[in-house]
Design an enzyme around this catalytic site. Sequence first.
Site, PDB file in Angstrom:
ATOM      1  N   GLY A  28       0.807  -1.210   0.000  1.00 31.60           N
ATOM      2  CA  GLY A  28       0.000   0.000   0.000  1.00 31.60           C
ATOM      3  C   GLY A  28       0.842   1.263   0.000  1.00 31.60           C
ATOM      4  N   ASN A  29       0.257   2.336  -0.492  1.00 32.45           N
ATOM      5  CA  ASN A  29       0.938   3.624  -0.493  1.00 32.45           C
ATOM      6  C   ASN A  29      -0.070   4.755  -0.471  1.00 32.45           C
ATOM      7  OD1 ASN A  29       0.578   3.574  -3.642  1.00 32.45           O
ATOM      8  ND2 ASN A  29       1.937   1.844  -3.163  1.00 32.45           N
ATOM      9  N   GLY A  44       9.159   0.258   0.495  1.00 27.54           N
ATOM     10  CA  GLY A  44       9.557  -0.865   1.329  1.00 27.54           C
ATOM     11  C   GLY A  44       9.319  -0.723   2.811  1.00 27.54           C
ATOM     12  N   GLU A  75       5.349   3.267  -6.679  1.00 32.22           N
ATOM     13  CA  GLU A  75       4.148   3.686  -7.390  1.00 32.22           C
ATOM     14  C   GLU A  75       4.078   5.206  -7.548  1.00 32.22           C
ATOM     15  OE1 GLU A  75       2.622   1.550  -8.850  1.00 32.22           O
ATOM     16  OE2 GLU A  75       2.210  -0.254  -7.677  1.00 32.22           O
ATOM     17  N   HIS A  93      -3.712   3.894  -2.240  1.00 35.95           N
ATOM     18  CA  HIS A  93      -3.667   2.611  -2.967  1.00 35.95           C
ATOM     19  C   HIS A  93      -3.440   1.508  -1.940  1.00 35.95           C
ATOM     20  CE1 HIS A  93      -2.560  -0.761  -5.341  1.00 35.95           C
ATOM     21  NE2 HIS A  93      -1.251  -0.633  -5.162  1.00 35.95           N
ATOM     22  N   HIS A  95      -3.957  -2.943  -0.904  1.00 33.92           N
ATOM     23  CA  HIS A  95      -4.144  -4.332  -1.329  1.00 33.92           C
ATOM     24  C   HIS A  95      -5.066  -5.020  -0.326  1.00 33.92           C
ATOM     25  CE1 HIS A  95       0.318  -3.723  -2.639  1.00 33.92           C
ATOM     26  NE2 HIS A  95      -0.502  -3.145  -3.493  1.00 33.92           N
TER      27      HIS A  95
END
Length: 211
Positions: A28-29, A44, A75, A93, A95
Site C-alpha cells: 500500500g501507499n 519498502g 508507485e 492505494h 491491497h
Amino acid sequence: MELKNEIRSFLDLCHLLHEKDLVSGPGGNVSFRCGSQVMITPSGRRLESLKEEDVVFFSSDGSFTSQNGGKPSKEWRMHLSCYSRNDIGAIIHVHSVYAMAISCLKNLDHLCAIPVYTPGYGTRVGKLPVIPYELPGSVELAKKVAAVIDRRNSVMMANHGILTVGKTPEDALNLVEEIEEAAKMYFALADQGRSLTEEQQAQLLPMGLRQ
C-alpha cells in the site's frame, strides 16, 4: 506549523489504514498534495511504523527529498499522474484482502468489478472499472490509472488492488472502505446476490464520477 499538521494527518492516515486491516506488510501507499509538492510514503516500509522523518516529498521538477534519505514508493508515477487533476488532495492505494481477491478472479468483469448491491455504493462508487494487469510501478500502469481517474474517483487494477482519490484524505478513505465492504458482501452472498437493476442505478445521483 501548517506543514507539521499536514505531516501529522498523513501519518495518522497511514497508521489508520493498518489498524483497519486495509494494508499488510510493506504493501500500500499514500500521498497528499502539499502546496507545490506531493507528500508520499517511502518504498519498502510498513505504513504503521512510519514517522515524520520517513515521509518523502516530491517537487514539480521531479526531485525528491526525505529526512532519512528514503526513496519514494515505486508507485510514485501512478500518484503523480493522478495529480494532473487539480481537485485531488489525497490518493490511497491498498491491497485490502477482499478487494484484492476480487481483482484476481478468473472471470472478472472489467467494466464493473463488483455488483452494485446498494444505493450507497451505487452513488459513491458505481460501476468500478478494472485496468488489465500492468507491472507495478510502470509507466504503463500510471498512464492507464490516470486515464480512468481523469473521469472518476476510484479504480481497480487486476491482480493489484484498488486506488481511490479525494479532495480530502477522508474522501479517499471513505471510498476505500466502501469498496472493501462491497467486496466482502460479494463473497458473503456467493451466487445469491441481487444487484440493483440498470434502471434503479440510473435513478441514483453518482458521486463517484468526477463532478
